[in-house]
Design a protein around this motif. Structure first.
Motif, PDB file in Angstrom:
ATOM      1  N   LYS A 115       0.817  -1.214   0.000  1.00 39.99           N
ATOM      2  CA  LYS A 115       0.000   0.000   0.000  1.00 39.99           C
ATOM      3  C   LYS A 115       0.845   1.255   0.000  1.00 39.99           C
ATOM      4  O   LYS A 115       0.428   2.293  -0.455  1.00 39.99           O
ATOM      5  CB  LYS A 115      -0.910  -0.008   1.240  1.00 39.99           C
ATOM      6  N   THR A 116       2.025   1.164   0.552  1.00 40.28           N
ATOM      7  CA  THR A 116       2.828   2.380   0.664  1.00 40.28           C
ATOM      8  C   THR A 116       4.232   2.095   0.162  1.00 40.28           C
ATOM      9  O   THR A 116       4.631   0.942   0.015  1.00 40.28           O
ATOM     10  CB  THR A 116       2.945   2.826   2.139  1.00 40.28           C
ATOM     11  N   ALA A 117       4.955   3.170  -0.065  1.00 35.80           N
ATOM     12  CA  ALA A 117       6.343   3.026  -0.509  1.00 35.80           C
ATOM     13  C   ALA A 117       7.152   2.256   0.534  1.00 35.80           C
ATOM     14  O   ALA A 117       8.048   1.482   0.195  1.00 35.80           O
ATOM     15  CB  ALA A 117       6.946   4.399  -0.766  1.00 35.80           C
ATOM     16  N   ASP A 118       6.821   2.458   1.819  1.00 33.89           N
ATOM     17  CA  ASP A 118       7.535   1.729   2.878  1.00 33.89           C
ATOM     18  C   ASP A 118       7.313   0.231   2.760  1.00 33.89           C
ATOM     19  O   ASP A 118       8.230  -0.571   2.958  1.00 33.89           O
ATOM     20  CB  ASP A 118       7.066   2.196   4.262  1.00 33.89           C
ATOM     21  N   ASP A 119       6.056  -0.159   2.419  1.00 32.29           N
ATOM     22  CA  ASP A 119       5.775  -1.580   2.221  1.00 32.29           C
ATOM     23  C   ASP A 119       6.671  -2.146   1.123  1.00 32.29           C
ATOM     24  O   ASP A 119       7.273  -3.201   1.275  1.00 32.29           O
ATOM     25  CB  ASP A 119       4.318  -1.786   1.770  1.00 32.29           C
TER      26      ASP A 119
END
Lengths: 428, 428
Positions: free
Chosen positions: B7-11
């Motif tokens: 879902k996110t760039a961190d993921d």
């Protein structure tokens, strides 16, 4: 020779862009220069260095007095200082490079296809090489001559402390190029002390720089490896291991360990950690430690080493990752070759490791499985050197896996292309 | 097989960091895997591909219907679509790679030093290879198998359009690895369509990615070349030249030009520009142009070509830099070999160039001085291919000068190290 005054980052960028474009143009001429012409240039360079000794020494005196005024350490001044003997050594080094075989044009492999096409892989120059170095002014000549021999153009960026010395030596190199009818832009030196010039080189000079070789301390190499947008031939550190296997001959183990550690402690091939099999700690370690201490080496060890031999200080976790470059060694007791190789994989720097053993199978396993640029059996790690490998000269040692690995000599400063000879073949 | 939802760039960063670490660990095991075990895995993979054909086709049907719904062009759908024949071709390709000689451990050079040290340069794997490709799902198997053969771990990032097909094929590869007792992490596929995953690969996965091979169109290759912080094996374009020298045999020139241009116009080794010596324009060009036109090729030329032969359109400056990949050729009249080579140096892409001549000296000059990955004499540029070179299989063609140049086959996916065998030598 005036220093180019660069007042703004734009000035530096413009100067460096011009240097890059001229280097690329010169590299095209150098790529096709006959061996004889390159060697003529090299011999002329050596002659120029010899007959310009007075000017080079005068330039060096400027650098030295400035360094003294800046309060630099004695070891630093020693690296910087030139003497008539060192200048003679620089000239002799260039002459030795002239004597090396020219790698350009040599055939690496050749084969014929069923359709009659004859294919050959042939060495070509790399193109434009950037060399970024610190205070040793002799690198100017060593690196310039070696890159030239392999048909490359080179851009030299010496340390600001050796600015005058390096420029004086560089003047000898360009006069040698001109005397042989080669483009003087084949060996250029960055004409400003402004550190932004290094940034321009790391960015690749708009595609006009093919590879960078950093020569100097760890902070320089680390910066180049982190920031360069072009390939880098380098090693960040040399955490070299000697592993005393359970089948090691004691006399050989003693000789190799003390040489690998103490012959010269400041070179990248010096051993930093001794691994020893548990089964020979009692028989081998006391004499090895005694030799090291007699040679002036401090010994740090794990708990087993400390309890086995008196006079070993306790090592901490940080010792296993330390490149001492000094008369200090760390000792770890291991449970066999797999544990030794696991230690090397975890803490090593992929530079040089040596196993001491009379067991051929153990030696072959070590040579096959240890992933370092140089793996040795029954030899001192201090042989990790292009000269000792018979390469004649080296510009450094690389620990990466791309293109050049181990000593970077004249052959490693080349690329290759394929020549395909046909008689009218078309593809079905 | 579920798509990893990021879902996110961190993921994405976390997923990719995990893949990198697992690939590095697997690469250490692969580096020492015996040839027989690697070949067992390859043969098992081919078997898995064959017996999973129904599942692979079902996955491919998903991709194709999605692509059709998205309104993709027919040529795109054709590249994406698998058939039982294509699946059989994928399996046969893996089996052919199993038959290749294992490059790992072969000795590239060996010599002995006066002190008795025996030095050998020996091939080792490169480490972890990242392959970023577009819609062709077969690249999953080709690239995975070739990297594995050379003892590497590989991270595959296929196009989002072939996501289901590539994952189905990848499942066959990992089952083959497991059957042979090799780590399944040796061939990983990026489990998300999120384009941020490509950014993570270009950044190098914290040192866990050694080289990136982009397989696809120019915009993909350009992005990878511009942004990658690790070495890239690729060619941006193939602006290949055929040069008709004044001593060219007319029949040979006609056969080579029409083959080099028209055998397949969409491959990187297809000729894009014809250079012809002024002195043979009248004798040679009309027949060559007639052949090209008869084969359906549009011809664009400079003023001299246009005035010499009817039916040539005027070329613009942009034509000399154009990689048409289509049935179009540009023709330029030159005043001799130096002008031809100057044109190639200015407009070429360092891929493949061929001279047609009966003059051996001219041929040798061209082969020596043209700085392209492949230089040919009296042969069609369409031979620029790893299979045609006898390499068995290739992962692409590289035009850079570092490490791999020309066809990148199993040998080019290796590095090397030095093995030094002694008998107790220490350095004086």
């Amino acid at each position: 020779m005036l220093e180019t005054v660069t007042k703004t980052a734009d000035d530096v960028a413009a100067v460096m862009a011009g240097i890059g474009a001229k280097a690329r143009a010169a590299s095209r001429i150098m790529a096709n220069a006959p061996s004889e012409q390159k060697n003529r240039a090299l011999r002329a360079m050596a002659r120029m260095v010899r007959c310009s000794a007075a000017q080079v020494l005068a330039a060096n005196a400027e650098d030295v007095s400035r360094a003294k005024a800046d309060g630099m350490a004695a070891a630093f001044i020693d690296r910087l200082k030139l003497t008539p003997e060192r200048i003679d050594g620089i000239a002799a080094g260039i002459e030795a490079i002239a004597e090396l075989a020219d790698p350009v044009g040599t055939t690496l492999a050749s084969w014929e296809r069923p359709n009659g096409l004859a294919i050959a892989r042939v060495r070509t120059p790399l193109g434009v090489i950037g060399v970024i170095y610190e205070s040793r002014p002799n690198v100017t000549a060593d690196a310039g001559a070696l890159c030239l021999k392999a048909g490359n153009a080179v851009i030299l960026r010496g340390g600001s402390d050796s600015f005058a010395s390096s420029r004086a030596i560089h003047g000898c190199l360009t006069r040698g190029l001109l005397e042989a009818g080669l483009p003087e832009d084949a060996i250029q030196i960055v004409p400003t002390r402004d550190r932004a010039a290094v940034g321009e080189m790391l960015a690749g000079l708009s595609g006009n720089l093919d590879v960078i070789v950093p020569r100097g301390g760890k902070s320089l190499v680390a910066r180049v490896q982190e920031e360069a947008r072009v390939p880098v031939f380098a090693h960040l550190e040399g955490i070299c291991h000697v592993y005393i296997h359970e089948a090691a001959d004691l006399a050989m183990a003693r000789a190799i360990v003390v040489n690998a550690k103490m012959r010269r402690t400041g070179i990248c091939g010096a051993a930093e950690t001794l691994l020893i099999d548990r089964s020979v700690v009692a028989s081998h370690l006391p004499a090895i430690v005694a030799d090291l201490k007699a040679a002036g080496c401090a010994v740090r060890g794990d708990a087993e080493a400390c309890s086995a031999v008196d006079g070993i200080e306790a090592a901490s976790e940080a010792d296993w990752s330390a490149e001492y470059l000094d008369a200090i060694i760390s000792v770890r007791v291991v449970g066999g070759i797999d544990a030794a190789m696991a230690h090397i994989a975890r803490y090593g720097s992929s530079h040089t490791e040596s196993i001491v053993t009379d067991d051929a199978a153990a030696a072959e396993k070590f040579l096959a499985e240890v992933d370092s640029a140089i793996v040795m059996h029954n030899a001192s790690t201090q042989f990790a050197d292009g000269g000792e490998f018979g390469m004649g000269a080296e510009i450094g040692i690389a620990t990466g896996r791309m293109h050049a690995r181990g000593p970077v000599g004249v052959e490693q400063l080349t690329s290759f292309k394929y020549r395909v000879r046909g008689s009218g073949q078309v593809r079905p």
